[in-house]
Scaffold this active site. Structure first.
Site, PDB file in Angstrom:
ATOM      1  N   LYS A   1     -10.576  -4.673   0.305  1.00  0.00           N
ATOM      2  CA  LYS A   1      -9.179  -4.602   0.746  1.00  0.00           C
ATOM      3  C   LYS A   1      -8.873  -3.211   1.302  1.00  0.00           C
ATOM      4  O   LYS A   1      -9.233  -2.209   0.696  1.00  0.00           O
ATOM      5  CB  LYS A   1      -8.245  -4.866  -0.437  1.00  0.00           C
ATOM      6  CG  LYS A   1      -8.419  -6.251  -1.042  1.00  0.00           C
ATOM      7  CD  LYS A   1      -7.645  -6.394  -2.336  1.00  0.00           C
ATOM      8  CE  LYS A   1      -8.206  -5.538  -3.441  1.00  0.00           C
ATOM      9  NZ  LYS A   1      -7.625  -5.843  -4.771  1.00  0.00           N
TER      10      LYS A   1
ATOM     11  N   THR B   1       4.247  -1.226  -3.911  1.00  0.00           N
ATOM     12  CA  THR B   1       3.004  -1.986  -3.813  1.00  0.00           C
ATOM     13  C   THR B   1       2.341  -2.173  -5.182  1.00  0.00           C
ATOM     14  O   THR B   1       1.136  -2.364  -5.264  1.00  0.00           O
ATOM     15  CB  THR B   1       2.015  -1.263  -2.861  1.00  0.00           C
ATOM     16  OG1 THR B   1       1.884   0.097  -3.315  1.00  0.00           O
ATOM     17  CG2 THR B   1       2.498  -1.284  -1.430  1.00  0.00           C
TER      18      THR B   1
ATOM     19  N   GLY C   1       0.941  -4.108  -8.039  1.00  0.00           N
ATOM     20  CA  GLY C   1       0.507  -5.498  -8.236  1.00  0.00           C
ATOM     21  C   GLY C   1       0.073  -6.224  -6.980  1.00  0.00           C
ATOM     22  O   GLY C   1      -0.132  -7.439  -7.004  1.00  0.00           O
ATOM     23  N   THR C   2      -0.126  -5.482  -5.892  1.00  0.00           N
ATOM     24  CA  THR C   2      -0.537  -6.171  -4.656  1.00  0.00           C
ATOM     25  C   THR C   2      -1.906  -6.847  -4.812  1.00  0.00           C
ATOM     26  O   THR C   2      -2.106  -7.967  -4.335  1.00  0.00           O
ATOM     27  CB  THR C   2      -0.604  -5.191  -3.460  1.00  0.00           C
ATOM     28  OG1 THR C   2      -1.361  -4.038  -3.867  1.00  0.00           O
ATOM     29  CG2 THR C   2       0.765  -4.761  -3.013  1.00  0.00           C
ATOM     30  N   GLY C   3      -2.830  -6.149  -5.478  1.00  0.00           N
ATOM     31  CA  GLY C   3      -4.182  -6.709  -5.644  1.00  0.00           C
ATOM     32  C   GLY C   3      -4.169  -7.951  -6.530  1.00  0.00           C
ATOM     33  O   GLY C   3      -4.877  -8.930  -6.265  1.00  0.00           O
ATOM     34  N   CYS C   4      -3.360  -7.902  -7.589  1.00  0.00           N
ATOM     35  CA  CYS C   4      -3.257  -9.049  -8.508  1.00  0.00           C
ATOM     36  C   CYS C   4      -2.671 -10.252  -7.773  1.00  0.00           C
ATOM     37  O   CYS C   4      -3.173 -11.382  -7.867  1.00  0.00           O
ATOM     38  CB  CYS C   4      -2.371  -8.703  -9.704  1.00  0.00           C
ATOM     39  SG  CYS C   4      -2.876  -7.207 -10.563  1.00  0.00           S
TER      40      CYS C   4
HETATM   41  N1  LIG Z   1       1.608  -1.119   2.808  1.00  0.00           N
HETATM   42  C1  LIG Z   1       0.966  -2.264   3.033  1.00  0.00           C
HETATM   43  N2  LIG Z   1       1.289  -3.049   4.086  1.00  0.00           N
HETATM   44  C2  LIG Z   1       0.646  -4.218   4.326  1.00  0.00           C
HETATM   45  N3  LIG Z   1      -0.342  -4.688   3.546  1.00  0.00           N
HETATM   46  C3  LIG Z   1      -0.735  -3.946   2.485  1.00  0.00           C
HETATM   47  C4  LIG Z   1      -0.100  -2.700   2.152  1.00  0.00           C
HETATM   48  N4  LIG Z   1      -0.689  -2.200   1.021  1.00  0.00           N
HETATM   49  C5  LIG Z   1      -1.622  -3.096   0.654  1.00  0.00           C
HETATM   50  N5  LIG Z   1      -1.673  -4.143   1.538  1.00  0.00           N
HETATM   51  C6  LIG Z   1      -2.522  -5.337   1.464  1.00  0.00           C
HETATM   52  O1  LIG Z   1      -2.324  -5.877   0.155  1.00  0.00           O
HETATM   53  C7  LIG Z   1      -3.539  -6.477  -0.298  1.00  0.00           C
HETATM   54  C8  LIG Z   1      -3.931  -5.819  -1.632  1.00  0.00           C
HETATM   55  O2  LIG Z   1      -4.631  -4.621  -1.327  1.00  0.00           O
HETATM   56  P1  LIG Z   1      -4.601  -3.284  -2.170  1.00  0.00           P
HETATM   57  O3  LIG Z   1      -5.677  -2.429  -1.591  1.00  0.00           O
HETATM   58  O4  LIG Z   1      -3.205  -2.719  -2.196  1.00  0.00           O
HETATM   59  O5  LIG Z   1      -4.969  -3.823  -3.601  1.00  0.00           O
HETATM   60  P2  LIG Z   1      -5.083  -3.065  -4.980  1.00  0.00           P
HETATM   61  O6  LIG Z   1      -5.220  -1.603  -4.768  1.00  0.00           O
HETATM   62  O7  LIG Z   1      -6.161  -3.731  -5.752  1.00  0.00           O
HETATM   63  O8  LIG Z   1      -3.676  -3.331  -5.671  1.00  0.00           O
HETATM   64  P3  LIG Z   1      -3.247  -3.076  -7.233  1.00  0.00           P
HETATM   65  O9  LIG Z   1      -4.365  -2.362  -7.911  1.00  0.00           O
HETATM   66  O10 LIG Z   1      -1.981  -2.283  -7.226  1.00  0.00           O
HETATM   67  O11 LIG Z   1      -2.986  -4.431  -7.788  1.00  0.00           O
HETATM   68  C9  LIG Z   1      -4.549  -6.298   0.832  1.00  0.00           C
HETATM   69  O12 LIG Z   1      -4.520  -7.439   1.662  1.00  0.00           O
HETATM   70  C10 LIG Z   1      -4.025  -5.068   1.559  1.00  0.00           C
HETATM   71  O13 LIG Z   1      -4.475  -5.012   2.883  1.00  0.00           O
HETATM   72  C1  LIG Z   2      -2.592  -5.325 -16.438  1.00  0.00           C
HETATM   73  C2  LIG Z   2      -2.873  -4.770 -15.085  1.00  0.00           C
HETATM   74  N1  LIG Z   2      -3.823  -5.346 -14.341  1.00  0.00           N
HETATM   75  C3  LIG Z   2      -4.100  -4.875 -13.098  1.00  0.00           C
HETATM   76  C4  LIG Z   2      -3.406  -3.799 -12.602  1.00  0.00           C
HETATM   77  C5  LIG Z   2      -3.750  -3.252 -11.226  1.00  0.00           C
HETATM   78  O1  LIG Z   2      -2.688  -3.263 -10.395  1.00  0.00           O
HETATM   79  C6  LIG Z   2      -2.391  -3.226 -13.411  1.00  0.00           C
HETATM   80  N2  LIG Z   2      -1.642  -2.162 -12.990  1.00  0.00           N
HETATM   81  N3  LIG Z   2      -2.155  -3.726 -14.642  1.00  0.00           N
END
Ligand SMILES: Nc1ncnc2c1ncn2[C@@H]1O[C@H](COP(=O)(O)OP(=O)(O)OP(=O)(O)O)[C@@H](O)[C@H]1O
Ligand SMILES: Cc1ncc(CO)c(N)n1
Length: 273
Positions: free
Chosen positions: A173, A204, A206-209
């Site tokens: 990502k 942002t 929880g975007t990954g979750c």
């Molecule tokens: N500012 C943004 N605008 C558009 N898309 C974004 C933005 N930030 C993240 N994304 C998208 O959101 C999705 C999750 O990616 P991200 O890299 O933020 O995950 P993450 O770091 O694992 O998140 P977290 O650990 O906070 O749950 C991907 O599709 C990424 O491209």
């Molecule tokens: C419990 C939990 N899982 C995943 C993440 C990553 O965003 C977080 N901040 N907290």
């Protein structure tokens, strides 16, 4: 109704972890279930502390689900230590569910560690090979591959290196990069890219979750991996665009059935092979 299980940590502030996963499942109109691996005392700004659930209780929760309800997909999030990883791996081998999406959570958005550094080897050898797709962000992909990543070409090389070690499709990502939010999938044969404009927001959390849960929900509905990621990319982009200015740190993504419908009808312009 399709059924999706999340095996992940709890975020008491409601934006990430199990809470984000269940909200995402509800918006996708699939039946959500949860196995809690760790209770994290966190909010939009910081992680105070966390307590891992004993591995036998993690396994017992999985047993309780699978002896009664067969999930159509499983999303896996925070596994903080080797013992939890081994317990989850043993349960997955016992029940071999379809459509496992694994988000190798290592840090919260503010940089706090949610996985012990020494657990990386167990993650790579025991857990990643059991998934159908893994969704590291750039810092996580750097740790797993042992390679630096500063541009799209290096995202591709790292995805190939990770595939070589675990034979699982890898979606790196690009949320942590500057420029467009471009994610790269390598499925062992081809690269695919999923792109959206970067939304100018710090909300942002929880975007990954959210993204990995949306992929799991789409796989549960029978979509191919590529289709599932396209749909989930539209959903996460919409959820970030409507993210909430709640709390003092990174506010959470927003979840609504209407967002799912809006995302599902977004033209799939960002996809190319
Ligand atoms: N500012 C943004 N605008 C558009 N898309 C974004 C933005 N930030 C993240 N994304 C998208 O959101 C999705 C999750 O990616 P991200 O890299 O933020 O995950 P993450 O770091 O694992 O998140 P977290 O650990 O906070 O749950 C991907 O599709 C990424 O491209
Ligand atoms: C419990 C939990 N899982 C995943 C993440 C990553 O965003 C977080 N901040 N907290």
């Amino acid at each position: 109704m399709k059924k999706v299980l999340s095996i992940a940590g709890s975020d008491c502030s409601g934006g990430a972890g199990i809470q984000a996963d269940l909200k995402t499942f509800a918006a996708h109109q699939v039946y959500g279930m949860s196995v809690i691996t760790s209770v994290v005392a966190e909010n939009t700004a910081r992680v105070l502390t966390y307590q891992d659930i004993a591995p036998e209780i993690v396994q017992a929760q999985i047993e309780a689900v699978f002896t009664d309800i067969q999930p159509d997909a499983v999303k896996i999030g925070m596994l903080s230590n080797p013992e939890t990883m081994k317990a989850v791996a043993a349960s997955l081998k016992k029940w071999h569910p379809a459509n496992i999406v694994l988000d190798p959570v290592m840090y919260a958005k503010n940089g706090a560690a949610l996985m012990e550094a020494e657990a990386i080897d167990t993650l790579i050898t025991d857990v990643l090979p059991l998934a159908d797709v893994i969704t590291p962000n750039i810092p996580e992909a750097i740790k797993i591959s042992g390679q630096e990543i500063s541009d799209l070409a290096e995202m591709k090389t790292a995805a190939q290196a990770i595939f070589a070690s675990c034979h699982t499709a890898v979606l790196i990502k690009g949320g942590h990069k500057i420029g467009a939010a471009t994610d790269i999938l390598f499925d062992g044969q081809s690269f695919y890219s999923y792109s959206s404009d970067r939304i100018p927001t710090t909300n942002t959390h929880g975007t990954g979750c959210t993204f990995s849960s949306a992929i799991a929900a789409e796989l549960a509905k029978g979509q191919s991996l590529n289709q599932a990621i396209q749909q989930a990319k539209s959903y996460i982009t919409t959820a970030i665009r409507h993210s909430l200015d709640i709390g003092q740190g990174h506010g959470p993504t927003h979840h609504f059935y209407e967002l799912y419908q809006a995302a599902a009808t977004v033209k799939k312009g960002g996809f190319n092979k």
